[in-house]
Write an enzyme that holds these catalytic residues in place. Structure first.
Site, mmCIF file in Angstrom:
data_model
loop_
_atom_site.group_PDB
_atom_site.id
_atom_site.type_symbol
_atom_site.label_atom_id
_atom_site.label_comp_id
_atom_site.label_asym_id
_atom_site.label_seq_id
_atom_site.Cartn_x
_atom_site.Cartn_y
_atom_site.Cartn_z
ATOM 1 N N GLU A 49 0.813 -1.226 0.000
ATOM 2 C CA GLU A 49 0.000 0.000 0.000
ATOM 3 C C GLU A 49 0.843 1.272 0.000
ATOM 4 O O GLU A 49 0.423 2.293 -0.549
ATOM 5 C CB GLU A 49 -0.949 0.002 1.200
ATOM 6 C CG GLU A 49 -2.046 -1.038 1.137
ATOM 7 C CD GLU A 49 -1.666 -2.373 1.763
ATOM 8 O OE1 GLU A 49 -2.510 -3.285 1.809
ATOM 9 O OE2 GLU A 49 -0.489 -2.496 2.226
ATOM 10 N N MET A 483 24.473 8.497 3.264
ATOM 11 C CA MET A 483 24.426 9.783 3.957
ATOM 12 C C MET A 483 24.657 9.609 5.449
ATOM 13 O O MET A 483 25.312 10.446 6.091
ATOM 14 C CB MET A 483 23.086 10.476 3.700
ATOM 15 C CG MET A 483 23.049 11.913 4.182
ATOM 16 S SD MET A 483 24.248 12.980 3.356
ATOM 17 C CE MET A 483 23.364 13.404 1.865
#
Length: 579
Positions: A49, A483
């Site tokens: 979903e 990162m």
């Protein structure tokens, strides 16, 4: 015309111009999936979903039209909370329909029940729990109106099963076409105050070091052309935030590119040294401002935003204008032209010289890898950029690859950059790229993803394969959460905690092939261009190109968290240059 609630929902969506719907069926929403068979709306069956929500976002990014998703109750509704929040942060028009347990069962902890409207209240522009089938046409009509007017955003409509179930008397209604909206308190102000616009024009005509600070509101307002006219009339340099890449052409001589934590030096420093910031559809995000009390200390501020809540929220403006960016810019252009146009602008030659000097001394740069070394993402992105059509749509995940894509790609067309800005949602790229391709099937669509992001939503490539969306994925495999690794290197004394992912597990080429895609692996610089060429030639299925990249490369420039933009850290090769 008599019908049931499920039929009314489909008809209401058709009346709003919906042509494609991203979703996954389940118990509470099941009655709606039956009339869907007779609808003109195409349904795209997702594998999770969350993917439905991000596809709806990608569709909206690329087309400007609201994206639509439909899922069932309980865990399905909670799975779509992340896309709702993502859309809310980035002002993306989206309508999400969720199934709910029968109305009488709400509050009983029924199977797959959750308080969907309560959970999503903080991450939607508005939401509804529909209690009567007869309300469905009006609620859907209102939901689209709210999602697409004023400051765009996501709207959720939660529908109990009994009011869409054809076997339940509560589902019966007489169809009607809604006429207008009765929404007390909701009346977006589009036109800016004329006196404030005149005050803004005066500040512009007095400024010696002005900068046009442009955000995602430019794209939402369809204001790219008006922005260009304003920049060219006044000769003022333009910075384009992460959410407005493409809203002003990178190739334009007045474009300074992206500002912020990983913006280029000239864009960051020009804002910091400006005497006037003209903020258009930008919200003074912390990633742009750095330490707020040290941000652009000499600058007066003109702030234009459709949302009055943004005016003064972070930085107190000298002139605050609530209104639609395009309409305000057009009115401002009229005032400036009436006052003499370009002839009223002061001599800004010294400012242009300073900016030119920064551009010359601090361009984006990196050290090219040697033939026997792993790839540099920057190099891959340059080759990819130069090997694709100018109007290619690029969707990005979140992390180093996102920053390098924004830095090194050249965005000369609006609505070609699809990314998660405010929420920073890993796993965004692949489903968003699918949504963008669904909305713009005529365009080439590349997703640039990291290996960390890819592992979160790669299953949606099954959707791309089975539904016929031949997107292309540049998978930057540096075997790390890049990162996070960079921050641990720079700020945590190289104490690398839980950031290594493994370069060989999973086998991305085999995984891609198992998902129905063409899988390609690239390990050396000389293989990059042939792999891109091969990927560009494939148009009947998705392609995943795994680029094996160096792990230790860091994104520069960088404004460290908690520092001012004056303390921007440049590439090590540039650190001795005069600023």
């Amino acid at each position: 015309m008599k019908m049931n609630g499920g039929q009314a929902l489909m008809k209401a969506l058709e009346n709003e111009g919906v042509d494609i719907l991203f979703g996954l069926p389940g118990g509470a929403i099941l009655p709606v999936y039956d009339p869907l068979l007779d609808s003109s709306i195409r349904h795209v069956l997702v594998r999770h979903e969350q993917g439905a929500g991000h596809m709806a976002e990608g569709y909206a990014h690329a087309t400007g039209q609201p994206g639509v998703a439909m899922v069932t109750s309980g865990p399905a509704a909670t799975n779509i909370v992340t896309p709702l929040c993502d859309a809310y942060m980035d002002s993306i028009p989206m309508v999400v329909v969720t199934g709910q347990v029968p109305y009488a069962a709400i509050g009983t902890d029924a199977f797959q029940e959750c308080d969907t409207t309560g959970i999503t209240m903080a991450v939607t522009k508005h939401n509804y729990l529909v209690s009567e089938a007869a309300d469905i046409p009006q609620v859907i009509h209102d939901a689209f109106h709210i999602a697409t007017t004023g400051r765009p955003g996501p709207v959720l409509v939660d529908i109990p099963k009994d009011i869409v179930d054809p076997n339940n008397p509560r589902s019966a209604l007489d169809w009607y076409t809604p006429q207008g909206h009765d929404l007390p308190g909701y009346n977006p102000n589009l036109s800016g105050d004329p006196e404030q616009i005149r005050q803004a024009a005066k500040l512009i005509c007095a400024a010696e070091r002005p900068v046009l600070y442009t955000g995602g509101g430019i794209l939402k307002a369809r204001a790219a052309e008006a922005l260009r006219e304003l920049a060219e009339l006044t000769g003022i340099f333009v910075v384009t935030t992460l959410m407005n890449r493409g809203g002003f052409p990178d190739e334009h001589p007045l474009c300074l590119g992206m500002p912020g934590m990983h913006g280029n030096y000239t864009a960051v420093t020009a804002m910091q040294e400006a005497d006037l910031l003209i903020a258009l559809g930008a919200r003074f995000d912390d990633r742009v401002t750095g330490k707020v009390d040290g941000f652009a200390p000499q600058a007066k501020v003109i702030h234009v935003d459709i949302d009055s809540a943004e005016l003064g929220k972070v930085r107190r403006p000298d002139v605050a204008i609530q209104g639609d960016c395009r309409l305000v810019i057009e009115d401002l252009l009229q005032v400036l032209r009436a006052d003499g146009g370009v002839d009223t602008q002061p001599d800004r030659s010294q400012w242009r010289t300073r900016i030119s000097g920064w551009q010359e001394r601090f361009p984006l740069t990196y050290k090219q890898s040697k033939p026997d070394e792993l790839l540099k993402m920057q190099y891959v992105l340059e080759q990819l950029r130069d090997s694709t059509p100018d109007d290619t749509i690029v969707a990005s995940g979140v992390g180093q690859h996102q920053m390098w894509t924004s830095q090194y790609w050249k965005f000369n067309h609006p609505y070609t950059w699809v990314n998660s800005g405010g929420l920073g949602t890993m796993g965004f790229a692949i489903p968003a790229a699918i949504g963008a391709k669904a909305g713009r099937p005529d365009r080439m669509v590349w997703a640039v993803d990291g290996d960390g992001c890819f592992q979160m939503t790669a299953q949606e490539l099954v959707t791309a394969t089975t539904e016929g969306f031949p997107i292309k994925v540049a998978l930057m495999n540096n075997a790390y959460l890049g990162m996070v690794r960079q921050w641990q290197e720079m700020f945590y004394e190289e104490r690398y905690s839980e950031v290594y992912l493994d370069r060989d597990v999973p086998d991305y080429k085999k995984w891609a092939e198992a998902l129905g895609c063409v899988g390609i692996r690239v390990e050396s610089p000389e293989e990059v261009q042939p792999a891109i060429d091969k990927a560009n030639e494939v148009d009947d299925r998705p392609v995943v190109v795994e680029f094996r990249c160096e792990a230790e490369e860091n994104v520069f420039p960088m404004v460290p968290s908690g520092k001012t933009n004056s303390e921007v850290v440049v590439d090590p090769s540039q650190q001795d240059r005069p600023r």
